[in-house]
Write a protein that holds these residues in place. Sequence first.
Motif, PDB file in Angstrom:
ATOM      1  N   SER A  38       0.822  -1.194   0.000  1.00 36.82           N
ATOM      2  CA  SER A  38       0.000   0.000   0.000  1.00 36.82           C
ATOM      3  C   SER A  38       0.863   1.253   0.000  1.00 36.82           C
ATOM      4  O   SER A  38       0.372   2.345  -0.192  1.00 36.82           O
ATOM      5  CB  SER A  38      -0.953  -0.016   1.171  1.00 36.82           C
ATOM      6  OG  SER A  38      -0.324  -0.576   2.284  1.00 36.82           O
ATOM      7  N   ASN A  62      -3.913   4.971   2.765  1.00 34.47           N
ATOM      8  CA  ASN A  62      -3.071   3.815   2.528  1.00 34.47           C
ATOM      9  C   ASN A  62      -3.671   2.516   3.048  1.00 34.47           C
ATOM     10  O   ASN A  62      -3.234   1.437   2.682  1.00 34.47           O
ATOM     11  CB  ASN A  62      -1.699   4.033   3.156  1.00 34.47           C
ATOM     12  CG  ASN A  62      -0.867   4.964   2.321  1.00 34.47           C
ATOM     13  OD1 ASN A  62      -0.763   4.794   1.111  1.00 34.47           O
ATOM     14  ND2 ASN A  62      -0.314   5.988   2.939  1.00 34.47           N
ATOM     15  N   SER A 102       0.706   5.299  -5.190  1.00 34.46           N
ATOM     16  CA  SER A 102      -0.705   5.045  -4.979  1.00 34.46           C
ATOM     17  C   SER A 102      -1.480   4.931  -6.287  1.00 34.46           C
ATOM     18  O   SER A 102      -2.256   4.008  -6.490  1.00 34.46           O
ATOM     19  CB  SER A 102      -1.283   6.153  -4.115  1.00 34.46           C
ATOM     20  OG  SER A 102      -2.556   5.812  -3.722  1.00 34.46           O
TER      21      SER A 102
END
Lengths: 379, 309
Positions: A9, A292, A13
Amino acid sequence: MSKTETNQSLEDSAGYWQEVRSRLWHKKPAMFSVAFIILLIIAAIIGPFLTKHTYYDQNLKLSNIAPYFEVYKINQQDQEPTYFFMNQGNFKLYQVNEQGELQGILRTKRKDMLKKRNIYQFDQTKIIVDYASLPVKLVDIEGAPLASEGTWLNASYMFGTDSLGRDILVRLLYGARISLTVAFVATFVNFFIGIFYGGISGYIGGMTDNIMMRIVEIISTIPLTLYVILIMVVLESGLLAIIIAIGSVFWVDMARIVRGQVLSLKTLDYVASARSMGANMYQILVGHLLPNAMGPILVTMTLLIPSAIFIESFMSFIGLGVSVPMASWGTLTAEAVETLRAYPYQLFFPATAISLTMFAFNFLGDGLRDAMDPKLKTS
Amino acid sequence: MLRYIINRIALMFVTLFLIITLTFFLMHAIPGGPFTSDKMLAPEIEAALNLKYHLNDPVWLQYLNYLKSVAMLDLGPSFKYPGISVNDMILDGLPVTLKIGALALLVVIVLGVPMGILAALKKDHWQDTLVMAFATIGIAIPSYVIATILLFVFALKLGWVPTFGLEEWRSYILPVLALSGFYLSYVARLTRSSMLDVLDQDFMKTAKAKGLSPMRILIHHGLRNALIPIVTVLGPVVANLLTGSFIIEQIFALPGIGRHFVLSISNRDYTTIMGITIFYACFLMLMILIVDMLYLIIDPRIKLAGKKS
């Protein structure tokens, strides 16, 4: 949560989400589910406006009409032929026009209780409904069975009517509104409570975390169905009560997952650097940690929706759902069970609707989880 | 070990106390007394009833009295059926609910685990596809829909089994199937994925290299490890099999606790709702505790000292 997931994560992104999307795109069941859910939402929103029926209008003369029927024709002199069918549940005759629209119930000329037959008169012709032996037969005056015109679809009520003569299709669409509203609102309530609770617990840590998780532990030992039932009993059944009941109970899993994510993410360097730049807890949580942790949160939410739909219909089924004449899929199923023996089609539609929706959300949730699973990525 | 168990039991009592408190005050938050909805009741009779059941006492006194009686395992009288106590109702329904629940649990374990193993061993073969298709259906379709469909097909249309009651062994088939459907699928899926994980492990290869027979590898090395996650979910499974039986008992008209519970809800019989809720909660927590103890025995790797969230 596992370490790999955390690292994942943290990757760029946009690239990560792009990849998830493309992987999801290749999952046929998940994409079909998305299409189905979108169609269902559209149907639930605009469907009820497109029909002349309402979910509460009763027409007792046209109760329990199936979505299809076997039509018979009577030729009459100097007149249009008459079309009619026999309701397989109550053995009454109903007239229809050539388009398959219902014209109304036909009146019996004579009820012969002793010979167990009802006689209907059409100008010159007499038709007899003979229920002396099963299956019930439609015969003419000599006792020969009538020739059928074939099976027609019900043009007035596409899905038929229920025991009070209400249109099942429109009730189903209203039911979809209620079930989906409950599911989405309750899921969002769970989402916010879960994020808030789990985020704070994980971020502050230490004693606070300990106490907050102990509370979660206690709540999760309480059987949630019982708790929802209790709240529903106290609040008097209704849409708001269901949402409050489901929304206030099922956040526990969400809180655990968010906490786990936050706990593993908060030790990372970018959080420390954000803190050193003077960001407060709210900014770090909302701006850095939650985005996240979005993957697992999203999967949990998708899988929460079918359980909310299930709980709502479960409550409605045992009589704690929305109040009459409103209908949810659970109440429709419960009503259909009462008339199951004579009119099984009434069960078919709500049962199918709820099952398909549960399928769709489950497939979507599974697909999302697979698309985000780092294990699959390496293999 | 002992400390952990004592801790757990203490936590159980705390939870139980919270549940009793919560249920009590939730039930008392409902406007109107338990007899106000009965229109036939003369005011004098209502007053007498209120006096008899101590409903005129302040709430805290009623609460203390209730706590006291629950501690003595007395759940009080039913407000709707004169002369019948909640204990009677529970004892009356318990055998039926337990029988159905235990049979369903048996089905879940005896069918679900082998199905999952088969699917894992034959991954991507038709056996796997079949099991997974079945499991997906079982998870997506709600139990009451399964129950009504089963009832319609096998009891009404085919007439193979009775539609209600529990007079003969065949009457058990449909309720048990309907009740176990979801968890059967769930356990099959869980066994499959956990078995797949285990099959990948190095110790499986070691066992194979040692020349052990495939059966021994599968059972001794594979299954023992694969079953651990399944044992963890057994507690919640038992809990949900029992609470799920409300609807099944309702549909098949079985005289179990669930049916009493649903009836008491529609009757607004508050003491019964309260009593059965507390009973269920106790029972379920006990089950979860037992399953967790089992878990400790099966998986010796768990270190209790380090057990913190």
